[in-house]
Design a protein around this motif. Sequence first.
Motif, PDB file in Angstrom:
ATOM      1  N   THR C 180       0.759  -1.244   0.175  1.00  0.00           N
ATOM      2  CA  THR C 180      -0.032   0.053  -0.087  1.00  0.00           C
ATOM      3  C   THR C 180       1.001   1.219  -0.108  1.00  0.00           C
ATOM      4  OG1 THR C 180       0.042   0.203   2.347  1.00  0.00           O
ATOM      5  CG2 THR C 180      -1.803  -1.354   1.403  1.00  0.00           C
ATOM      6  N   GLY C 182       0.731   3.599   2.142  1.00  0.00           N
ATOM      7  CA  GLY C 182       1.181   3.792   3.577  1.00  0.00           C
ATOM      8  C   GLY C 182       2.501   2.874   3.887  1.00  0.00           C
ATOM      9  N   LYS C 183       2.735   1.694   3.398  1.00  0.00           N
ATOM     10  CA  LYS C 183       3.599   0.855   3.881  1.00  0.00           C
ATOM     11  C   LYS C 183       5.106   1.505   2.831  1.00  0.00           C
ATOM     12  CE  LYS C 183       1.509  -3.368   5.403  1.00  0.00           C
ATOM     13  NZ  LYS C 183       0.881  -4.525   4.832  1.00  0.00           N
ATOM     14  N   LEU C 186       6.321   4.268   4.677  1.00  0.00           N
ATOM     15  CA  LEU C 186       7.060   3.675   5.844  1.00  0.00           C
ATOM     16  C   LEU C 186       8.421   3.156   5.227  1.00  0.00           C
ATOM     17  CD1 LEU C 186       7.090   2.915   8.948  1.00  0.00           C
ATOM     18  CD2 LEU C 186       6.430   0.665   8.026  1.00  0.00           C
TER      19      LEU C 186
END
Lengths: 327, 327, 327, 327
Positions: C180, C182-183, C186
């Motif tokens: 995703t 978001g990952k 990160l």
Amino acid sequence: MSKQLRFSANVNTFNACADRYVLSGYGQRLTTEELITAATRVKGLTGLEVVGFWHVNDDNVLQVNRRIRDAGFQVTCVTPDIWASARWGKGSFASNDPQVRRAAVQEVKKSMEWARQMDCKVVDLWFGQDGYDYPLQADYLAAWDRLIEGTIECAEHLPEVNLVIEYKPKEPRTHCFIGTVGKTLLLLEKVNKANVGAMIDVGHSLMAYEVAAESAAMLQHFGNKLFYMHFNDNWRLWDDDMTVGMVHTVEMLELLYWLDRINYEGWYALDIFPYREDGVCAATESIRWIQGLHDLLDKIGRERIAEVIANGDAMGASALVREAFLG
Amino acid sequence: MSKQLRFSANVNTFNACADRYVLSGYGQRLTTEELITAATRVKGLTGLEVVGFWHVNDDNVLQVNRRIRDAGFQVTCVTPDIWASARWGKGSFASNDPQVRRAAVQEVKKSMEWARQMDCKVVDLWFGQDGYDYPLQADYLAAWDRLIEGTIECAEHLPEVNLVIEYKPKEPRTHCFIGTVGKTLLLLEKVNKANVGAMIDVGHSLMAYEVAAESAAMLQHFGNKLFYMHFNDNWRLWDDDMTVGMVHTVEMLELLYWLDRINYEGWYALDIFPYREDGVCAATESIRWIQGLHDLLDKIGRERIAEVIANGDAMGASALVREAFLG
Amino acid sequence: MSKQLRFSANVNTFNACADRYVLSGYGQRLTTEELITAATRVKGLTGLEVVGFWHVNDDNVLQVNRRIRDAGFQVTCVTPDIWASARWGKGSFASNDPQVRRAAVQEVKKSMEWARQMDCKVVDLWFGQDGYDYPLQADYLAAWDRLIEGTIECAEHLPEVNLVIEYKPKEPRTHCFIGTVGKTLLLLEKVNKANVGAMIDVGHSLMAYEVAAESAAMLQHFGNKLFYMHFNDNWRLWDDDMTVGMVHTVEMLELLYWLDRINYEGWYALDIFPYREDGVCAATESIRWIQGLHDLLDKIGRERIAEVIANGDAMGASALVREAFLG
Amino acid sequence: MSKQLRFSANVNTFNACADRYVLSGYGQRLTTEELITAATRVKGLTGLEVVGFWHVNDDNVLQVNRRIRDAGFQVTCVTPDIWASARWGKGSFASNDPQVRRAAVQEVKKSMEWARQMDCKVVDLWFGQDGYDYPLQADYLAAWDRLIEGTIECAEHLPEVNLVIEYKPKEPRTHCFIGTVGKTLLLLEKVNKANVGAMIDVGHSLMAYEVAAESAAMLQHFGNKLFYMHFNDNWRLWDDDMTVGMVHTVEMLELLYWLDRINYEGWYALDIFPYREDGVCAATESIRWIQGLHDLLDKIGRERIAEVIANGDAMGASALVREAFLG
């Protein structure tokens, strides 16, 4: 020249919409009278749907009908409430409790009578609570037998009123028995009554990973059973009940093409939940999208569409739509 | 010997659950007092969650706390209500309206104070209304800035109270800004406060096509940020808020394994909506599944599990689970 | 006046596409030379992507580059093959086998060198095989550490070549670690190298229930990390790799709007699998859709779009799009 | 005493599995002879499926059959290849090209003859390529007429061989015409031949958001049409073709319960793609899960299960399963 589409909407479109978090609703609660007045502000709207007991009952049915007529609308559909109170929580026609089943059938018969009194041809059978939530919870076979039996009984009650099965894969149960167009056609075969057909709620169809155009075509092909249409849009995974046009634009265009091709003659009804939008604006916007997309079919040319379909020509279809949208 | 798990549940577990069709709820509405009494009937339950303003306010907070303590419970989490009335319909921390943003931050601060007064370490930040429904509706960048800013302000208000971000991909908005574990970790990095961490609601994680064990492991690995857990189950596509165990059985087992492996020390809280089930029974059943699966880990042997994982040995894992379940 | 978009496509676009049923492909297999010739027939195409070892190697890299230049294209991206043979079946950078990890890192470094030799700035890091298929199979923490470590090593190898992380939730594994936006953010934070950014493959983003415009905006907002774009479309649940335009039309319009708003300067590359379509036609059609939608933004007026966004005005956005499409 | 289940598997289970990225397969390619030998290593396996032309043809059919018999197996199903080469790329029975339709029908007839020669009762009709990929591409009505017509022709060819419709919502097309149990029942009604029934592939059913137990019950209830079963598991959104047990454990238990309750007498065949696992191990593990779950039904007591179902008692069902799994 474009066919004149006839638009309807549930009167609740103009009411405060609630969800499981905001139970009191995102907007203002209106009376039936106020809802009808709101509806008059939607250009192009000539039909209204009502819910049994919510808007009409034995006492007020003629008066409500007169009010609706006076405001310039026809009643296009009456939906019996067999899903909106705890009483129906574990099912209506398919409940394990014979008394609940009986009560549900009675509700539907009442709505059929109110429909007749209001000169409305369509009563919506949505078995929202008939399903299950967990594995190993449901007796699938008893459920189907009960759904067939109850539907037949209602159909025979007033043959001049049409019952339309509204399928939906889930919500409020995690699984509803009558969840897809295929199951709906099976139910119609087993019920086998001239006055029992189906509606497609576009959003329910999207949730089931159906292409609504295909589902509509199938319902007409196998017995002329497409009696009614509910329009809305969603993000394909849940019944978001959004206004028409902004997510599945081309699929909507395809649906409108096929509705003409299969000679659908019914209403183009809105079933939207404009939680955070103004209901009048949301309905107006939806009607403009539908009418605008429908007009575009003539601009593109229905023979050209028929040709790309006959050839299974995906890139040809893409070019037609692209040129129509983007010039 | 098995670690003793500490179980909590939202007091609303024992109340009538409502959805957007059955707004009055499927069961009986109880007072806070009655809810607490119901909770005492759940074996193994030693914690309770409350919602700000629904159950506690400036006037009753000490009294409610005493009542909860007397009934044998700790308050494990206070959830500010920044999502359950029309006021928050278009957002809370990320609202376009600065007054709404301010009011939302105030709500959270109040809940933090109530938490402190009740000796509760955890306040749940669920940004349910912060998102969007349609394409071309949201200013994604402004939203993120506001979420970060508001969270920092709250974190600084009472450093001794932990804020836990509860992510969820959708509902009540069709898209929520803080929707996945990855976005949550990003938010945590940007907020960068010792008292801001996350919770995993297992069902929200399933909706996001996450494996909750992976999400939990990531939150701990990148900063020891897993502060709390919400347990429930669903059919992977929607937040059905079911009891634990009947759908994603092995994934639950894997999650419990990893919670120990990463030294999760927090509560095992239930967040279920037993619409058509008895709340006491639903909570009891969930606790028994969690404890039973957890006990099974010792029976299987954690070293054996660690070994199949180290080898990426799917069939070895299958055999371990199969033998544990089926003998 | 509209910004001139720069379009690229993977040379395989013009080759026979295969799936797990039709392994020999739906069309004709071409040589690299023939693929480049086919690409010249796509109007507006000025870039090409190649795959390491499939199309370029130490021996032919300069010659292939010359051939591509002579045909009028730039090489816009080199994709190392760390996912297309049994060797990588259980992972590349995150493999449990240190030798496989080493080999994967070497593949990437080679592709970086080839990229430099071809004056190409972008190497695509797609960790397709790095994930898991079953519960209790993966060591999530070891996987993340290895992904971070391997990416840092590659980044340091040639700081002048950009690595772009291409996230995807699943396929070929049932779950991929970097799934995703978001990952991805990160991972970028943890890698923390100026020459490591991300690409968005629109279809991967749709599969993750993301709105690609939001994901793009986030990648730029948090570090100017949107280095590249892959365009295609799908039915939201799988990476169907369709041509652009026919399913998520308005979301594509929104994405194009935001790419300008966040000053995206990279290529507009196609990543489509025209299994049953002619590759030249499919690429041409996709480019016309993208350019046509982009032109429409000026017609609508970007200030008007900015205004509806600032107000969160979904119905206003709907009206703007409707009028632009339907007149 | 537990009913003895009869297990079968496609011989390809033991071959290298390929996907669209690893076209050469994740393992080693074996000859038919070697595949049969591999199958003998699976304890409990007594049936094998073969694919027309891949494993049997006019020349070798008797010899292959003898080899299979000698190895201790029955042939339980022959699957005609009407989906694995470019020739069928735009459809088989529903192709727009009458010559392709004719050729597809011939393939099926040949497989029926081979089946008869091998004393096999079942020929699998999987219309994988009969569908569409884009909106405005398909003539839904012509497609259905052709599917019905072709199936009737095949059914009449050899009435003593059963044709089983294998439905699947998508892949390799983004939409397949015969995608759900409801559509399958409709097709069966329209074909109306004693030797045409259906199979359920559990994974296809999961993809369609069906509960396989419900689908099985429906197929039997409406005409005793459940002729065959394909077992596997997946993550509900794609046909991952995993081994049985690790994802949808309780749904599998429910399915096995209902298969007995509706007197299913057919084979329990595996249809798995163990891409990265050893085929013998994957098949063995699947059989052990199925047999183990089936044995558990007797331990739980079928009357107790029938009782919770009759009462729609989800928490009662939960307790039964929990106690059976966890003691």
